[in-house]
Structures are given as structure tokens and as C-alpha cells.
Design an enzyme around this catalytic site. Structure first.
Site, PDB file in Angstrom:
ATOM      1  N   SER A 223       0.833  -1.209   0.000  1.00 58.92           N
ATOM      2  CA  SER A 223       0.000   0.000   0.000  1.00 58.92           C
ATOM      3  C   SER A 223       0.869   1.262   0.000  1.00 58.92           C
ATOM      4  CB  SER A 223      -0.888   0.002   1.246  1.00 58.92           C
ATOM      5  OG  SER A 223      -0.081   0.083   2.390  1.00 58.92           O
ATOM      6  N   SER A 224       0.239   2.334  -0.436  1.00 59.09           N
ATOM      7  CA  SER A 224       0.923   3.624  -0.466  1.00 59.09           C
ATOM      8  C   SER A 224       1.283   4.068   0.961  1.00 59.09           C
ATOM      9  CB  SER A 224      -0.027   4.641  -1.091  1.00 59.09           C
ATOM     10  OG  SER A 224       0.654   5.487  -1.920  1.00 59.09           O
ATOM     11  N   ARG A 225       0.414   3.717   1.890  1.00 55.64           N
ATOM     12  CA  ARG A 225       0.636   4.121   3.291  1.00 55.64           C
ATOM     13  C   ARG A 225       1.956   3.530   3.798  1.00 55.64           C
ATOM     14  NH1 ARG A 225      -0.295   1.650   7.422  1.00 55.64           N
ATOM     15  NH2 ARG A 225      -0.132   2.757   9.400  1.00 55.64           N
ATOM     16  N   GLU A 245       6.544  -0.177  -5.103  1.00 46.33           N
ATOM     17  CA  GLU A 245       5.429  -0.445  -6.030  1.00 46.33           C
ATOM     18  C   GLU A 245       4.168  -0.341  -5.185  1.00 46.33           C
ATOM     19  OE1 GLU A 245       6.817  -0.751  -8.896  1.00 46.33           O
ATOM     20  OE2 GLU A 245       8.814  -1.252  -8.143  1.00 46.33           O
ATOM     21  N   CYS A 279      -3.804  -3.863  -8.018  1.00 50.54           N
ATOM     22  CA  CYS A 279      -3.391  -2.459  -7.954  1.00 50.54           C
ATOM     23  C   CYS A 279      -3.818  -1.705  -9.205  1.00 50.54           C
ATOM     24  CB  CYS A 279      -1.888  -2.373  -7.759  1.00 50.54           C
ATOM     25  SG  CYS A 279      -0.975  -3.269  -9.026  1.00 50.54           S
TER      26      CYS A 279
HETATM   27  N1  LIG Z   1       2.090  -1.313  -7.716  1.00 46.30           N
HETATM   28  C1  LIG Z   1       2.130  -2.624  -7.564  1.00 46.30           C
HETATM   29  O1  LIG Z   1       2.893  -3.329  -8.232  1.00 46.30           O
HETATM   30  C2  LIG Z   1       1.220  -3.300  -6.574  1.00 46.30           C
HETATM   31  C3  LIG Z   1       0.973  -4.659  -6.735  1.00 46.30           C
HETATM   32  C4  LIG Z   1       0.154  -5.309  -5.807  1.00 46.30           C
HETATM   33  C5  LIG Z   1      -0.404  -4.625  -4.751  1.00 46.30           C
HETATM   34  N2  LIG Z   1      -0.162  -3.303  -4.629  1.00 46.30           N
HETATM   35  C6  LIG Z   1      -0.793  -2.560  -3.540  1.00 46.30           C
HETATM   36  O2  LIG Z   1      -0.665  -3.288  -2.327  1.00 46.30           O
HETATM   37  C7  LIG Z   1      -1.762  -3.025  -1.476  1.00 46.30           C
HETATM   38  C8  LIG Z   1      -2.325  -4.316  -0.934  1.00 46.30           C
HETATM   39  O3  LIG Z   1      -1.324  -5.016  -0.242  1.00 46.30           O
HETATM   40  P1  LIG Z   1      -1.166  -5.053   1.335  1.00 46.30           P
HETATM   41  O4  LIG Z   1      -2.424  -4.602   1.976  1.00 46.30           O
HETATM   42  O5  LIG Z   1      -0.602  -6.378   1.675  1.00 46.30           O
HETATM   43  O6  LIG Z   1      -0.067  -3.907   1.581  1.00 46.30           O
HETATM   44  P2  LIG Z   1       0.586  -3.449   2.983  1.00 46.30           P
HETATM   45  O7  LIG Z   1       1.265  -2.169   2.716  1.00 46.30           O
HETATM   46  O8  LIG Z   1      -0.391  -3.509   4.083  1.00 46.30           O
HETATM   47  O9  LIG Z   1       1.662  -4.593   3.298  1.00 46.30           O
HETATM   48  C9  LIG Z   1       2.745  -4.889   2.426  1.00 46.30           C
HETATM   49  C10 LIG Z   1       3.881  -5.469   3.242  1.00 46.30           C
HETATM   50  O10 LIG Z   1       4.420  -4.482   4.125  1.00 46.30           O
HETATM   51  C11 LIG Z   1       4.446  -4.979   5.478  1.00 46.30           C
HETATM   52  N3  LIG Z   1       4.254  -3.839   6.385  1.00 46.30           N
HETATM   53  C12 LIG Z   1       3.102  -3.279   6.784  1.00 46.30           C
HETATM   54  N4  LIG Z   1       3.338  -2.204   7.574  1.00 46.30           N
HETATM   55  C13 LIG Z   1       4.683  -2.092   7.668  1.00 46.30           C
HETATM   56  C14 LIG Z   1       5.570  -1.174   8.316  1.00 46.30           C
HETATM   57  N5  LIG Z   1       5.114  -0.153   9.057  1.00 46.30           N
HETATM   58  N6  LIG Z   1       6.905  -1.344   8.170  1.00 46.30           N
HETATM   59  C15 LIG Z   1       7.385  -2.350   7.428  1.00 46.30           C
HETATM   60  N7  LIG Z   1       6.589  -3.258   6.799  1.00 46.30           N
HETATM   61  C16 LIG Z   1       5.271  -3.128   6.908  1.00 46.30           C
HETATM   62  C17 LIG Z   1       3.331  -5.987   5.505  1.00 46.30           C
HETATM   63  O11 LIG Z   1       3.495  -6.881   6.570  1.00 46.30           O
HETATM   64  C18 LIG Z   1       3.464  -6.626   4.132  1.00 46.30           C
HETATM   65  O12 LIG Z   1       4.479  -7.590   4.101  1.00 46.30           O
HETATM   66  C19 LIG Z   1      -2.731  -2.223  -2.321  1.00 46.30           C
HETATM   67  O13 LIG Z   1      -2.575  -0.883  -1.992  1.00 46.30           O
HETATM   68  C20 LIG Z   1      -2.267  -2.471  -3.741  1.00 46.30           C
HETATM   69  O14 LIG Z   1      -2.608  -1.466  -4.653  1.00 46.30           O
HETATM   70  C21 LIG Z   1       0.642  -2.620  -5.508  1.00 46.30           C
HETATM   71  O1  LIG Z   2      -1.985  -5.971  -8.094  1.00 46.41           O
HETATM   72  C1  LIG Z   2      -1.159  -5.482  -8.797  1.00 46.41           C
HETATM   73  C2  LIG Z   2      -0.501  -6.191  -9.930  1.00 46.41           C
HETATM   74  C3  LIG Z   2      -1.466  -6.497 -10.975  1.00 46.41           C
HETATM   75  C4  LIG Z   2      -0.997  -7.107 -12.251  1.00 46.41           C
HETATM   76  N1  LIG Z   2       0.281  -6.628 -12.704  1.00 46.41           N
HETATM   77  C5  LIG Z   2       1.305  -7.431 -13.057  1.00 46.41           C
HETATM   78  O2  LIG Z   2       1.266  -8.636 -12.954  1.00 46.41           O
HETATM   79  C6  LIG Z   2       2.532  -6.727 -13.607  1.00 46.41           C
HETATM   80  C7  LIG Z   2       3.486  -7.616 -14.318  1.00 46.41           C
HETATM   81  C8  LIG Z   2       4.550  -8.181 -13.427  1.00 46.41           C
HETATM   82  O3  LIG Z   2       4.752  -7.687 -12.300  1.00 46.41           O
HETATM   83  O4  LIG Z   2       5.208  -9.129 -13.874  1.00 46.41           O
HETATM   84  C9  LIG Z   2      -2.080  -6.717 -13.238  1.00 46.41           C
HETATM   85  O5  LIG Z   2      -1.884  -5.708 -13.940  1.00 46.41           O
HETATM   86  O6  LIG Z   2      -3.114  -7.376 -13.270  1.00 46.41           O
END
Ligand SMILES: NC(=O)c1ccc[n+]([C@@H]2O[C@H](COP(=O)([O-])OP(=O)(O)OC[C@H]3O[C@@H](n4cnc5c(N)ncnc54)[C@H](O)[C@@H]3O)[C@@H](O)[C@H]2O)c1
Ligand SMILES: O=CCC[C@H](NC(=O)CCC(=O)O)C(=O)O
Length: 489
Positions: A223-225, A245, A279
Site C-alpha cells: 500500500s501507499s501508506r 510499487e 493495484c
Molecule cells: N504497484 C504494484 O505493483 C502493486 C501490486 C500489488 C499490490 N499493490 C498494492 O498493495 C496493497 C495491498 O497489499 P497489502 O495490503 O498487503 O499492503 P501493505 O502495505 O499492508 O503490506 C505490504 C507489506 O508491508 C508490510 N508492512 C506493513 N506495515 C509495515 C511497516 N510499518 N513497516 C514495514 N513493513 C510493513 C506488511 O506486513 C506486508 O508484508 C494495495 O494498496 C495495492 O494497490 C501494488
Molecule cells: O496488483 C497489482 C498487480 C497487478 C498485475 N500486474 C502485473 O502482474 C505486472 C506484471 C509483473 O509484475 O510481472 C495486473 O496488472 O493485473
């Protein structure tokens, strides 16, 4: 006690907090174990540091051999792994199987990318040879999200190992079982001890790993957070590489296209695949005001209300599985209520048919009348519709977000696409294709609050190694002419 950690080639019990993962539909316990403490994180970092020089010194072909053995192991365990992904995340088996395929394919794509982007080049420069080579950073941490618990950490781990780094893998605490199975495939592939270490655990483990001075970099998907917290933590540390990411609030703009059903199908694949937990999912659907837009929405609502939602192993297979947990389902239902309270109009209400199952039906809200719409990612099957007056207003609205991961246009006009492409701000910009399902053979990353300009997928090679430029000649010779002001006699 469960041996939940893999450190220096041994499975060990965690000494941190006990946690478990649940099937989000039945609430059955699938995995339970203890997280890694800060001391265990430190011993894993030491193991990775010790393993690094030998792994980095191996030839590329030797490392590729291990990676290919890993791909073979994934194929051998493909059914078991797909089942595990399905039961732990709630995604349907057909979709979990595609995740395993992406994991297998990542190996060949990473090798191709390594050779193309971070391989070796040389050529004459004066009386020397200029050589460009790449070196691994050292010990890197990989943080994974729950929505693709196999494919997305794999998208960092495979190129990191290929480049010669050793890795500390901290998976999502919601999907520890998939992580364990993946690491077992690496062990089966013959990866040397200490080169990949598994640190299960929740936030505390993540915090301890990110803060450990022994890591040279951190590759994060989530997550962005959390990404922002890590970015703050790494401020003042230009010596460490950080790849983020993160999420998006992705717009999909619909123009008055000829094929309404094709538009509706593409919107559904963009907004509701993986129960909206990608995402790249479309979060905001921008629809023209007027009768054409009304008809499109009526058809979208009619088709979306027939979408099959069910357990990962339900037969016939559903299109959408559950969201990750009861907590996530509640947060999404609360977000819907919040928007309704601010004036959103429900075109199709998202519902949770059973209180004890994290299954949600697709929701579509018209939020045009909502003042100060929250610019946040609602990570589930809830699509927000915004009506627009003209194409310029649609583009302005599409860009009305701090994020910049994916943006799409459905339009029969190439001219409009050119305008959209030029004026939109996102790392993925699609025309008449669903927003989801990005290819691993392309770079994948966002701008704004979605990333820190370190695209992953095909460009992951770039953040897994640093370039070393050398001028080389086998013997030292005096130049024919000396620079002014230097006398050698
Ligand atoms: N851009 C991309 O490639 C991509 C791909 C997939 C998911 N996402 C994003 O991921 C999010 C969903 O995943 P999630 O809920 O598991 O994300 P998350 O940020 O809650 O957790 C991701 C990882 O960070 C760890 N974490 C959490 N808080 C932490 C801290 N304070 N310090 C260090 N590590 C910490 C978690 O345990 C986990 O392993 C969505 O926002 C989605 O859009 C982005
Ligand atoms: O949830 C986020 C990823 C979604 C997925 N993107 C990829 O698989 C990117 C390619 C890669 O990382 O190899 C999607 O777009 O569905």
C-alpha cells in the site's frame, strides 16, 4: 511448534508473536506460526551477508541454472500452489493457476531482461577498452502484498537473485502459507543456504527488517501508506536502494463507443477481476453525461448484477472470489456507507451476503454529486462512477488524483487516444484494453503516490544491480604526448 522461518538453510521456529492465516470464506485456519523477532531478523541478515559473496561470484549461467530448477519445481507443484493461493487469498482456482504460470514465466523474462538491461557491453575508447558491467547491491529485503502472494514477491526475488543479491523475504502476514510453499520450491531447486531467507511475521517483523543496518536495499510491493513510511525511514540514506510499487486510484474514461457490450465487458474485467484487489483495477469510471452514458451504465449494472461470486474452489467456477478477510470486507462496506452518506447514488449496491464470509458482490456508485471525493484506493469490488460534460473535463478528472499507476480510455477515436496519452499521468496508459493484466515483458510501475520511479516487471533488473563503468588496458604505457605543465624528465 511450527517451524515458520527459513534462515541460513534451516527451518526454525519464530520467537515473535503467534499469528495465523484463515480461509476468508470458511474462516478455517490454514497456517499458524510465530513471527520473527528483531534478533531473528538480525541472524537472517547475517546469514544473507555470509552467503552473498559466493552467490555473487558465481557465473550468470550458474545462477540461471538454479533459477530454472526453481521454475521446474514450481511447475511440479503447480496444482498444490494454485490451491494454496486460492484458499489463502480467496481468488478462484482458475485465477490462482494463472498466478502460478506468471511465477514460472518470470524466470525466462528476468533472464532476458538481465541480459538486455544489465548485461555486459564493451567497445574501444582511445587506447583502452570501455566496459560496462553490473554488480549486485548485496543483501536486499523483499516485502510482499497479499493480493498476489506468489507472483509479486517473485517479481522482486527472481531478478534480485539473478543479479547476485542475497534476499530476506518478508511476505504479507495474511498469506504466509503461499510464501512457505514458494520458499520450499527454492530449496528444492538447490539454492545455497543463506541466499534466500524467509522472515514471517506482521508489521513488527517488517519494521525490524526495514530498520536493520545490514540491508543494502528494500524492494516493496504494497500500500501507499506503508510505502510512504518506508520512504521516510530511508530518507537520508542515499546509499540504500528503495523500490516502491504501490497502489492507485485508477481512472477508466469511456467515450461514446460503438460496441457497448465490449465496453461493459472491458469495464468489468478492469474493475471486478480478483474482487477488485489488483493495484491496476479501475476505481473511477468516467462516463459522458446524457442518454448514451445512461444506457451504458444501465447495461453495466445489468451485467454486473449477474457476476458469479463464490469460494475459490466452487464449481462451476465463479468470476470473483472473496476479498482477503472479514476485516477487509467490513472496511469496504464502511467505505461504501461513507460515500452514500456523502451523497453517492447506488447504481448497484455492494453487499456481503453472509456475515461470516468475506464474499462481496460487485458495487457501482455514482459519486458525481459527492463534494470533495476522497482520493483513496478502495481495494475491493466497488467502482465509483463520475459523469463528465466533455472530453477535456474527463481528462482533468482522470488526473484528479495523487496516484499515477494506471489510466485507460475506451474510445473509437485515435485522435482522442493521442490526446489522452499526452495529457494523462500514469505508468500504464491503455486504449480499448482492460486496465488489469499487465504484461511481465513490459515495465510496470507508477508515478505520483504509486511509486518512486523504480518500475518493476521487465525493468526490475535496473534496481537489482548497479552499473560499473571501467576503462581497461592490460599494461600501463606512457602517452605519446604529455599534458602541458607536466615534465617527466
Ligand atoms: N504497484 C504494484 O505493483 C502493486 C501490486 C500489488 C499490490 N499493490 C498494492 O498493495 C496493497 C495491498 O497489499 P497489502 O495490503 O498487503 O499492503 P501493505 O502495505 O499492508 O503490506 C505490504 C507489506 O508491508 C508490510 N508492512 C506493513 N506495515 C509495515 C511497516 N510499518 N513497516 C514495514 N513493513 C510493513 C506488511 O506486513 C506486508 O508484508 C494495495 O494498496 C495495492 O494497490 C501494488
Ligand atoms: O496488483 C497489482 C498487480 C497487478 C498485475 N500486474 C502485473 O502482474 C505486472 C506484471 C509483473 O509484475 O510481472 C495486473 O496488472 O493485473
Amino acid at each position: 511448534m511450527m517451524k515458520s522461518l527459513y534462515i541460513a538453510g534451516s527451518w526454525l521456529e519464530g520467537q515473535g508473536d503467534l499469528f495465523e492465516s484463515l480461509n476468508p470464506v470458511t474462516q478455517q485456519v490454514l497456517w499458524s506460526g510465530n513471527g520473527a523477532t528483531a534478533a531473528q531478523v538480525e541472524s537472517a541478515v547475517q546469514a544473507a551477508r555470509q552467503a552473498f559473496p559466493d552467490w555473487a561470484r558465481r557465473t550468470l549461467d550458474e545462477r540461471i541454472q538454479v533459477l530454472e530448477a526453481f521454475a521446474a519445481s514450481l511447475k511440479k507443484h503447480a496444482d498444490e500452489l494454485a490451491h494454496c493461493i486460492g484458499e489463502e487469498t480467496g481468488k478462484p482456482l482458475w485465477e490462482a493457476a494463472t498466478e502460478v504460470t506468471s511465477m514460472v514465466n518470470k524466470v525466462a523474462i528476468s533472464v532476458q531482461s538481465y541480459r538486455e538491461r544489465t548485461g555486459e557491453k564493451s567497445g574501444p575508447l582511445g587506447d583502452a577498452t570501455a566496459v560496462l558491467r553490473h554488480k549486485p547491491h548485496g543483501v536486499v529485503a523483499v516485502f510482499g502484498p497479499y493480493n498476489f502472494p506468489g507472483h509479486l514477491p517473485n517479481g522482486h526475488i527472481v531478478p534480485a537473485l539473478l543479479a547476485g543479491n542475497s534476499v530476506l523475504f518478508k511476505p504479507s502476514e495474511l498469506t504466509p502459507k503461499v510464501a512457505e510453499l514458494t520458499v520450499k520450491c527454492w530449496v528444492e531447486a538447490g539454492l545455497p543456504a543463506g541466499v534466500l531467507n524467509l522472515l514471517q511475521g506482521a508489521r513488527e517483523t517488517g519494521i525490524a527488517l526495514a530498520a536493520n543496518p545490514g540491508i543494502d536495499g528494500l524492494f516493496f510491493t504494497g500500500s501507499s501508506r506503508t510505502g510512504n513510511l518506508l520512504h521516510q525511514q530511508f530518507s537520508g540514506r542515499p546509499d540504500k536502494i528503495l523500490a516502491l510499487e504501490m497502489g492507485g486510484n485508477n481512472p477508466l474514461v469511456v467515450d461514446e463507443v460503438a460496441d457497448v457490450d465490449a465496453a461493459v465487458y472491458t469495464i468489468i474485467q478492469s474493475a471486478f477481476i480478483s474482487a477488485g484487489q489488483r493495484c491496476t483495477c479501475a476505481r473511477r469510471l468516467l462516463v459522458p453525461e446524457g442518454a448514451w452514458g445512461d444506457a451504458l451504465l444501465a447495461r453495466l449494472v445489468a451485467v454486473s448484477s449477474t457476476i458469479e461470486v463464490g469460494a475459490f474452489d466452487q464449481q462451476p467456477a465463479p468470476f470473483m472470489g472473496s476479498v482477503i478477510s472479514l476485516g477487509a470486507a467490513k472496511a469496504l462496506m464502511d467505505a461504501q456507507n461513507h460515500l452514500l452518506g456523502k451523497g453517492a447514488v447506488p447504481l448497484l449496491s455492494m453487499t456481503q451476503p453472509q456475515a461470516q464470509a468475506a464474499l462481496l458482490t460487485p458495487g457501482i456508485l455514482d459519486v458525481t454529486a459527492v463534494a470533495e471525493r476522497p482520493d483513496e484506493e478502495l481495494f475491493g469490488p466497488l467502482l465509483q462512477v463520475i459523469r463528465y460534460k466533455d472530453f477535456a473535463a474527463a481528462i482533468t478528472e482522470a488526473n484528479n488524483t495523487q496516484y499515477g499507476l494506471a489510466a485507460g480510455l475506451l474510445s473509437d477515436s485515435q485522435e482522442r487516444y493521442q490526446q489522452f496519452w499526452l495529457q494523462s499521468r500514469a505508468g500504464i496508459v491503455n486504449w480499448n484494453k482492460q486496465l488489469t493484466g499487465a504484461a511481465s515483458s513490459a515495465p510496470f510501475g507508477g508515478v505520483g503516490a504509486s511509486g518512486n520511479h523504480r518500475a518493476s516487471a521487465y525493468y526490475a533488473a535496473d534496481y537489482c544491480a548497479y552499473p560499473v563503468a571501467s576503462l581497461e588496458t592490460p599494461s600501463l604505457v606512457m602517452p605519446a604526448a604529455l599534458t602541458p605543465g607536466v615534465r617527466m624528465s
